[in-house]
Design a protein around this motif. Structure first.
Motif, mmCIF file in Angstrom:
data_model
loop_
_atom_site.group_PDB
_atom_site.id
_atom_site.type_symbol
_atom_site.label_atom_id
_atom_site.label_comp_id
_atom_site.label_asym_id
_atom_site.label_seq_id
_atom_site.Cartn_x
_atom_site.Cartn_y
_atom_site.Cartn_z
ATOM 1 N N ILE A 192 0.817 -1.211 0.000
ATOM 2 C CA ILE A 192 0.000 0.000 0.000
ATOM 3 C C ILE A 192 0.858 1.272 0.000
ATOM 4 O O ILE A 192 0.925 1.956 -1.000
ATOM 5 C CB ILE A 192 -1.063 -0.002 1.111
ATOM 6 C CG1 ILE A 192 -1.951 -1.252 0.962
ATOM 7 C CG2 ILE A 192 -1.910 1.272 1.048
ATOM 8 C CD1 ILE A 192 -2.967 -1.449 2.050
ATOM 9 N N ASP A 193 1.538 1.599 1.110
ATOM 10 C CA ASP A 193 2.313 2.836 1.143
ATOM 11 C C ASP A 193 3.787 2.645 0.788
ATOM 12 O O ASP A 193 4.551 3.601 0.764
ATOM 13 C CB ASP A 193 2.199 3.500 2.522
ATOM 14 C CG ASP A 193 2.847 2.690 3.637
ATOM 15 O OD1 ASP A 193 3.005 1.456 3.481
ATOM 16 O OD2 ASP A 193 3.186 3.287 4.674
ATOM 17 N N ARG A 194 4.177 1.409 0.522
ATOM 18 C CA ARG A 194 5.573 1.108 0.198
ATOM 19 C C ARG A 194 5.621 -0.171 -0.631
ATOM 20 O O ARG A 194 4.643 -0.896 -0.755
ATOM 21 C CB ARG A 194 6.409 0.944 1.464
ATOM 22 C CG ARG A 194 6.016 -0.280 2.264
ATOM 23 C CD ARG A 194 6.830 -0.443 3.541
ATOM 24 N NE ARG A 194 6.313 -1.557 4.303
ATOM 25 C CZ ARG A 194 5.358 -1.459 5.223
ATOM 26 N NH1 ARG A 194 4.823 -0.295 5.508
ATOM 27 N NH2 ARG A 194 4.945 -2.527 5.870
ATOM 28 N N ILE A 195 6.809 -0.443 -1.146
ATOM 29 C CA ILE A 195 7.100 -1.695 -1.836
ATOM 30 C C ILE A 195 7.946 -2.525 -0.885
ATOM 31 O O ILE A 195 8.806 -1.983 -0.173
ATOM 32 C CB ILE A 195 7.882 -1.407 -3.139
ATOM 33 C CG1 ILE A 195 7.008 -0.595 -4.106
ATOM 34 C CG2 ILE A 195 8.369 -2.692 -3.787
ATOM 35 C CD1 ILE A 195 7.781 0.022 -5.254
ATOM 36 N N GLU A 196 7.711 -3.833 -0.849
ATOM 37 C CA GLU A 196 8.554 -4.718 -0.053
ATOM 38 C C GLU A 196 9.270 -5.687 -0.977
ATOM 39 O O GLU A 196 8.683 -6.176 -1.944
ATOM 40 C CB GLU A 196 7.732 -5.483 0.989
ATOM 41 C CG GLU A 196 7.171 -4.578 2.055
ATOM 42 C CD GLU A 196 6.470 -5.315 3.183
ATOM 43 O OE1 GLU A 196 6.062 -4.645 4.143
ATOM 44 O OE2 GLU A 196 6.314 -6.556 3.125
ATOM 45 N N ILE A 197 10.535 -5.948 -0.661
ATOM 46 C CA ILE A 197 11.356 -6.882 -1.430
ATOM 47 C C ILE A 197 11.738 -8.027 -0.507
ATOM 48 O O ILE A 197 12.336 -7.814 0.550
ATOM 49 C CB ILE A 197 12.615 -6.182 -1.992
ATOM 50 C CG1 ILE A 197 12.204 -5.000 -2.882
ATOM 51 C CG2 ILE A 197 13.492 -7.183 -2.746
ATOM 52 C CD1 ILE A 197 13.352 -4.134 -3.332
#
Length: 146
Positions: free
Chosen positions: A113-118
């Motif tokens: 939602i408010d960020r990208i996760e790797i």
């Protein structure tokens, strides 16, 4: 106001130089530099500069004399790197951040939602296998968080 939002789950490959292509759906929402952060659960968080500023401000709202607040500032301050998006839509993940997230060649990149996760793909598969949406929803509802 949330501003730019990220959704979806994608698999990508990291090359030997630590570069990974961001999903095309995310690239149009990102320009120039982004903030790559050591996240909890052995993943990385990728923020727009504006969202990172909001995140940093939330850390600064905590009492500076509180030992846990100082520890959080240090963890996130030292564990953040500004990374550029190249003309091919890739970022280079620095070695300390790769080590933190225990990244291998196969990565899962998700919109949170408010960020990208790797995530390392095998670790993400384990994490999601352990997650039960019904239990989590019931718990957060009971706590008044939903």
């Amino acid at each position: 106001m949330l501003g730019i939002m990220f959704f979806g789950e994608y698999t990508h490959t990291m090359d030997a130089k630590g570069r990974v292509s961001l999903p095309s759906k995310f690239r149009g929402r990102l320009t120039g530099s982004t903030m790559l952060v050591k996240g909890p659960e052995d993943c990385l968080w990728l923020f727009t500069p504006e969202k990172f500023e909001e995140f940093a401000e939330s850390l600064l709202r905590e009492e500076a004399l509180d030992p846990d607040s100082r520890r959080m500032r240090r963890i996130f301050g030292a564990g953040t790197d500004e990374v550029e998006i190249d003309s091919a839509g890739r970022i280079r993940i620095p070695v300390p951040l790769r080590d933190h997230a225990r990244l291998s060649k196969d990565l899962t990149i998700i919109g949170a939602i408010d960020r990208i996760e790797i995530w390392d793909s095998s670790r993400y598969a384990d994490y999601t296998a352990e997650s039960n949406i019904d239990e989590l929803t019931a718990k957060l509802s009971a706590e008044g968080k939903l």
